[in-house]
Design a protein around this motif. Structure first.
Motif, PDB file in Angstrom:
ATOM      1  N   LEU A   7       0.827  -1.204   0.000  1.00  0.00           N
ATOM      2  CA  LEU A   7       0.000   0.000   0.000  1.00  0.00           C
ATOM      3  C   LEU A   7       0.863   1.255   0.000  1.00  0.00           C
ATOM      4  CD1 LEU A   7      -2.492  -0.998   2.863  1.00  0.00           C
ATOM      5  CD2 LEU A   7      -2.521  -1.744   0.479  1.00  0.00           C
ATOM      6  N   LEU A   8       0.304   2.331  -0.541  1.00  0.00           N
ATOM      7  CA  LEU A   8       0.913   3.659  -0.476  1.00  0.00           C
ATOM      8  C   LEU A   8      -0.124   4.616   0.093  1.00  0.00           C
ATOM      9  CD1 LEU A   8       3.225   5.667  -1.159  1.00  0.00           C
ATOM     10  CD2 LEU A   8       2.160   5.958  -3.410  1.00  0.00           C
ATOM     11  N   HIS A  15       1.167  13.702  10.533  1.00  0.00           N
ATOM     12  CA  HIS A  15       0.630  12.940  11.662  1.00  0.00           C
ATOM     13  C   HIS A  15      -0.436  11.950  11.197  1.00  0.00           C
ATOM     14  CE1 HIS A  15       2.863  15.264  14.571  1.00  0.00           C
ATOM     15  NE2 HIS A  15       2.394  16.406  14.062  1.00  0.00           N
ATOM     16  N   ILE A  16      -1.366  12.443  10.363  1.00  0.00           N
ATOM     17  CA  ILE A  16      -2.426  11.564   9.845  1.00  0.00           C
ATOM     18  C   ILE A  16      -1.825  10.476   8.951  1.00  0.00           C
ATOM     19  CG2 ILE A  16      -4.461  11.470   8.340  1.00  0.00           C
ATOM     20  CD1 ILE A  16      -5.200  14.266   9.323  1.00  0.00           C
ATOM     21  N   CYS A  17      -0.889  10.886   8.109  1.00  0.00           N
ATOM     22  CA  CYS A  17      -0.262   9.951   7.163  1.00  0.00           C
ATOM     23  C   CYS A  17       0.423   8.803   7.912  1.00  0.00           C
ATOM     24  CB  CYS A  17       0.740  10.709   6.295  1.00  0.00           C
ATOM     25  SG  CYS A  17       1.332   9.760   4.881  1.00  0.00           S
ATOM     26  N   GLU A  18       1.241   9.132   8.913  1.00  0.00           N
ATOM     27  CA  GLU A  18       1.975   8.106   9.655  1.00  0.00           C
ATOM     28  C   GLU A  18       1.041   7.274  10.522  1.00  0.00           C
ATOM     29  OE1 GLU A  18       4.931   7.048   9.286  1.00  0.00           O
ATOM     30  OE2 GLU A  18       5.436   8.573   7.785  1.00  0.00           O
ATOM     31  N   ALA A  19      -0.012   7.901  11.055  1.00  0.00           N
ATOM     32  CA  ALA A  19      -0.970   7.151  11.874  1.00  0.00           C
ATOM     33  C   ALA A  19      -1.675   6.083  11.040  1.00  0.00           C
ATOM     34  CB  ALA A  19      -1.990   8.107  12.492  1.00  0.00           C
ATOM     35  N   ALA A  21      -0.528   4.807   8.244  1.00  0.00           N
ATOM     36  CA  ALA A  21       0.478   3.829   7.825  1.00  0.00           C
ATOM     37  C   ALA A  21       0.775   2.837   8.944  1.00  0.00           C
ATOM     38  CB  ALA A  21       1.748   4.546   7.387  1.00  0.00           C
ATOM     39  N   ASP A  22       0.919   3.339  10.179  1.00  0.00           N
ATOM     40  CA  ASP A  22       1.192   2.439  11.313  1.00  0.00           C
ATOM     41  C   ASP A  22       0.050   1.452  11.520  1.00  0.00           C
ATOM     42  OD1 ASP A  22       3.608   3.632  11.775  1.00  0.00           O
ATOM     43  OD2 ASP A  22       2.870   4.973  13.357  1.00  0.00           O
TER      44      ASP A  22
END
Length: 465
Positions: A7-8, A15-19, A21-22
């Motif tokens: 996924l990408l 913050h939203i992007c990494e949350a 992704a995690d």
């Protein structure tokens, strides 16, 4: 069960992007991130992601531009768009442009996971369909028709020329020569390959049932017609309908076939509604339709309509040089089915196969190979593994004594088989005289003399066919 994918995640809010992704990594997905449309596209060009989860509002370009690029260049990648200002209009536009899904922020974890799982599931189905189509091509494509004989080469050229047209094809040949395989190959080479291929054995059904089978019937059309039935012409709409043994069609059925060929329309048995169809028709026969036309058993106008392009399937006895190729193919096939490791036929068994007349053609050869592989105790098949009729000396085969008795003397009687052996060897070697002489165990000068003696030239022989 969940399916893992690559996924990408694209969002300009780190913050939203990494949350996201995690969270997706915790589910087992291989996940990368990007904060701009340009960096996301650079990564998509380098790597084939299964799913891209992209915010609509990005600092350089919007998510719709990323979507358009992916749809045009990486259609196998699903795009899920995210927005904080979702409207019905924007959702409809996203789906119209090719987005897999359109979610509104703040995104609920389960909602995102469910959307990704659906996208991965759809991708799996698409990949399975591609594999199935590839298997169909391998099983029914022209590469599955085996032969290097020049008659087969001419047939291959003709098949490739007519396949991607709407033209009706008539396949001529004896029983067991592989007419159904040829019909399927024509279909697989055409632009209709993704549409139905429907086969009907006309000789296997009585006239009363055959008309209903082809055109369908309405409820109450005849005794036993308890409901409407769709016929083969409607089932094959958009694709190909193969009618085997068409020479057995009754006069009334021939009239209906003529109309379908001319107007592409028909009515079901007992019905008044006219159906229009787009069907490519391939027909086959092991009879001489010309003789049936002359005797009044087959309509002349129908004959001319179906005999636009005729493909002749040569009998096996006229392409004996192809037997080693056929053996290699079917040994591999039956080894796979039986779990054996048969390496081939010994020289004596191969000679027996090549001097046999093969009245059942390739179908009979397949039967012989399967029988030999099942019965043999060794890894090489010998003459003792062959049926009795193949182990007989050639002069003992039916008709051999009649051929000998009809000639004036032994010298004349032996001339015909020698001429045929030279012809078969020339065909097997593509009329290369040096290779033919080597195969026959004679020098090239001797071959020239025998060719002159028997009036064998490529031009004369090719004109026969």
């Amino acid at each position: 069960m969940s399916t893992q994918g690559s996924l990408l995640v694209v969002d300009d809010d780190n913050h939203i992007c990494e949350a996201m992704a995690d969270y997706l990594r915790s589910l087992g997905h291989r996940t990368e991130t990007a904060t701009t449309c340009r960096s996301a596209l650079d990564r998509i060009k380098e790597y084939n992601f299964h799913v891209v989860v992209c915010d609509v509002n990005l600092p350089d370009q919007d998510g719709f531009q990323l979507l358009e690029w992916v749809v045009a260049n990486k259609p196998e990648t699903s795009v899920i768009l995210l927005t904080g200002y979702g409207t019905i209009e924007s959702a409809v536009e996203a789906i119209r442009l090719g987005a897999f899904d359109y979610l509104t922020k703040p995104v609920i974890d389960d909602e995102l996971n469910f959307s990704i799982q659906r996208a991965l599931g759809q991708r799996k189905i698409v990949e399975e369909n591609k594999k199935l189509k590839q298997q169909l091509n391998e099983k029914h494509g022209i590469s599955n028709i085996i032969g290097r004989d020049y008659k087969m080469a001419k047939m291959f050229d003709l098949i490739e020329s007519v396949s991607d047209t709407r033209t009706t094809v008539l396949i001529l040949g004896e029983n067991g020569t592989g007419k159904t395989m040829t019909a399927r190959a024509v279909h697989q080479l055409s632009s209709r390959r993704d549409k139905p291929f429907v086969e009907v054995a006309c000789g296997a059904l009585p006239d009363s049932l055959l008309e209903s089978e082809l055109f369908g019937h309405v409820e109450g059309a005849f005794t036993g017609a308890s409901r409407d039935k769709e016929g083969k012409f409607l089932q094959a709409d958009g694709g190909t309908l193969f009618l085997d043994e068409v020479g057995t069609a009754s006069p009334s059925l021939q009239v209906k076939l003529l109309r379908v060929l001319q107007d592409r329309e028909f009515e079901p048995v007992g019905g008044t509604k006219t159906h229009k169809v787009d069907v490519r028709l391939i027909l086959a026969t092991n009879e001489s339709l010309e003789e049936r036309v002359a005797s009044g058993e087959f309509r002349q106008d129908l004959y001319y309509r179906i005999n636009v392009i005729s493909v002749t399937q040569p009998p096996l006895r006229e392409r004996l040089g192809d037997i080693p190729l056929l053996l290699e193919h079917y040994i591999a096939e039956f080894n796979s089915q039986t779990g054996k490791s048969i390496r081939g036929f010994d020289d004596q068994a191969l000679q027996a196969l090549q001097r046999y007349n093969w009245p059942g053609n390739v179908r009979e050869l397949v039967n012989v190979v399967e029988r030999a592989i099942v019965l043999t105790k060794n890894d090489i098949i010998t003459t003792m593994d062959l049926p009795e009729q193949l182990r007989r000396d050639p002069v003992e085969q039916p008709g051999a004594m009649n051929r000998l008795a009809g000639n004036a003397n032994l010298k004349t009687a032996l001339a015909n088989p020698e001429r045929q052996i030279i012809l078969d060897a020339l065909e097997q070697n593509g009329w290369n005289r040096q290779d033919t002489a080597r195969l026959l165990g004679i020098n090239r000068t001797t071959l020239y003399k025998k060719m002159k003696k028997y009036d064998i030239t490529y031009e004369n022989h090719a004109q026969i066919f």
